[in-house]
Design a protein around this motif. Structure first.
Motif, mmCIF file in Angstrom:
data_model
loop_
_atom_site.group_PDB
_atom_site.id
_atom_site.type_symbol
_atom_site.label_atom_id
_atom_site.label_comp_id
_atom_site.label_asym_id
_atom_site.label_seq_id
_atom_site.Cartn_x
_atom_site.Cartn_y
_atom_site.Cartn_z
ATOM 1 N N ALA A 87 23.884 23.730 2.554
ATOM 2 C CA ALA A 87 22.705 24.436 3.056
ATOM 3 C C ALA A 87 21.715 24.738 1.939
ATOM 4 O O ALA A 87 22.035 24.619 0.750
ATOM 5 C CB ALA A 87 23.141 25.739 3.737
ATOM 6 N N VAL A 88 20.530 25.174 2.338
ATOM 7 C CA VAL A 88 19.493 25.497 1.353
ATOM 8 C C VAL A 88 19.899 26.635 0.430
ATOM 9 O O VAL A 88 19.411 26.731 -0.696
ATOM 10 C CB VAL A 88 18.131 25.810 2.030
ATOM 11 C CG1 VAL A 88 17.623 24.582 2.756
ATOM 12 C CG2 VAL A 88 18.234 26.977 2.983
ATOM 13 N N ASP A 89 20.834 27.479 0.876
ATOM 14 C CA ASP A 89 21.300 28.575 0.016
ATOM 15 C C ASP A 89 22.533 28.190 -0.795
ATOM 16 O O ASP A 89 23.095 28.998 -1.525
ATOM 17 C CB ASP A 89 21.584 29.834 0.842
ATOM 18 C CG ASP A 89 22.731 29.661 1.836
ATOM 19 O OD1 ASP A 89 23.340 28.570 1.880
ATOM 20 O OD2 ASP A 89 23.019 30.622 2.573
ATOM 21 N N GLY A 90 22.956 26.929 -0.669
ATOM 22 C CA GLY A 90 24.088 26.434 -1.446
ATOM 23 C C GLY A 90 25.430 26.541 -0.759
ATOM 24 O O GLY A 90 26.427 26.058 -1.296
ATOM 25 N N THR A 91 25.492 27.150 0.414
ATOM 26 C CA THR A 91 26.773 27.235 1.102
ATOM 27 C C THR A 91 27.178 25.852 1.606
ATOM 28 O O THR A 91 26.339 25.008 1.914
ATOM 29 C CB THR A 91 26.722 28.218 2.297
ATOM 30 O OG1 THR A 91 25.701 27.807 3.205
ATOM 31 C CG2 THR A 91 26.466 29.632 1.829
ATOM 32 N N VAL A 92 28.481 25.645 1.668
ATOM 33 C CA VAL A 92 29.026 24.347 2.070
ATOM 34 C C VAL A 92 29.780 24.519 3.374
ATOM 35 O O VAL A 92 30.637 25.396 3.501
ATOM 36 C CB VAL A 92 29.966 23.800 0.977
ATOM 37 C CG1 VAL A 92 30.584 22.484 1.410
ATOM 38 C CG2 VAL A 92 29.211 23.646 -0.339
ATOM 39 N N GLN A 93 29.447 23.665 4.335
ATOM 40 C CA GLN A 93 30.126 23.693 5.629
ATOM 41 C C GLN A 93 30.819 22.350 5.845
ATOM 42 O O GLN A 93 30.280 21.301 5.495
ATOM 43 C CB GLN A 93 29.122 23.927 6.760
ATOM 44 C CG GLN A 93 28.389 25.232 6.655
ATOM 45 C CD GLN A 93 27.295 25.331 7.720
ATOM 46 O OE1 GLN A 93 26.925 24.345 8.360
ATOM 47 N NE2 GLN A 93 26.782 26.531 7.915
ATOM 48 N N LYS A 94 32.004 22.409 6.438
ATOM 49 C CA LYS A 94 32.750 21.172 6.727
ATOM 50 C C LYS A 94 32.237 20.571 8.029
ATOM 51 O O LYS A 94 32.938 20.536 9.035
ATOM 52 C CB LYS A 94 34.248 21.474 6.807
ATOM 53 C CG LYS A 94 34.835 21.875 5.484
ATOM 54 C CD LYS A 94 36.327 22.095 5.578
ATOM 55 C CE LYS A 94 36.882 22.443 4.224
ATOM 56 N NZ LYS A 94 38.334 22.606 4.234
ATOM 57 N N THR A 95 31.002 20.116 7.987
ATOM 58 C CA THR A 95 30.352 19.529 9.147
ATOM 59 C C THR A 95 29.232 18.614 8.659
ATOM 60 O O THR A 95 29.005 18.496 7.462
ATOM 61 C CB THR A 95 29.793 20.624 10.089
ATOM 62 O OG1 THR A 95 29.330 20.025 11.293
ATOM 63 C CG2 THR A 95 28.678 21.411 9.433
ATOM 64 N N THR A 96 28.565 17.975 9.587
ATOM 65 C CA THR A 96 27.351 17.209 9.298
ATOM 66 C C THR A 96 26.352 17.510 10.408
ATOM 67 O O THR A 96 26.668 18.217 11.365
ATOM 68 C CB THR A 96 27.627 15.692 9.255
ATOM 69 O OG1 THR A 96 28.151 15.276 10.517
ATOM 70 C CG2 THR A 96 28.599 15.335 8.139
ATOM 71 N N TYR A 97 25.159 16.962 10.302
ATOM 72 C CA TYR A 97 24.198 17.120 11.384
ATOM 73 C C TYR A 97 24.752 16.490 12.654
ATOM 74 O O TYR A 97 25.443 15.464 12.592
ATOM 75 C CB TYR A 97 22.872 16.432 11.032
ATOM 76 C CG TYR A 97 22.022 17.195 10.056
ATOM 77 C CD1 TYR A 97 21.379 18.373 10.427
ATOM 78 C CD2 TYR A 97 21.853 16.733 8.756
ATOM 79 C CE1 TYR A 97 20.594 19.078 9.527
ATOM 80 C CE2 TYR A 97 21.068 17.425 7.848
ATOM 81 C CZ TYR A 97 20.439 18.600 8.238
ATOM 82 O OH TYR A 97 19.660 19.276 7.351
#
Length: 112
Positions: free
Chosen positions: A56-66
């Motif tokens: 994300a723009v804030d640097g958080t990482v999610q185990k997903t994609t668009y």
């Protein structure tokens, strides 16, 4: 000179196990030819055993994609003078890989 992306999803490449070494050798030969011609920029295959993440723009990482985003298979980036040249190289890659190739043109960015 324009950069072109030549690619295919992994599901498109349907090669018998016995033919696979020949396909690998022929596809490597096309890449060697592109390097010799001075048009090769980069290429490879997506490491599908490693899950993609969304940063994300804030640097958080999610185990997903668009939603709907899926990128698999192999790709090659070539820098060529015309789209017709790109079609010829896509044809060579398609013949070597035994599957049709998608051809996309990168938009020009004078700063890259």
């Amino acid at each position: 000179m324009t950069k072109f992306l030549i690619s295919f999803p992994s599901a498109a490449m349907q090669v018998d196990e016995e033919d696979f070494p020949t396909v690998v050798a022929e596809s490597h030969a096309v890449i060697a030819e592109a390097k010799e011609a001075g048009v090769y920029v980069f290429g490879g295959g997506i490491a599908e055993e490693i899950d993609p993440v969304l940063v994300a723009v804030d640097g958080t990482v999610q185990k997903t994609t668009y939603p709907g985003s899926e990128l698999t298979g192999g790709f090659t980036v070539l820098e060529l003078p015309t789209r017709e040249d790109a079609v010829e190289w896509a044809h060579k890659i398609a013949a070597a890989c035994r599957c049709a190739q998608e051809l996309r043109e990168f938009a020009f960015d004078p700063d890259s």
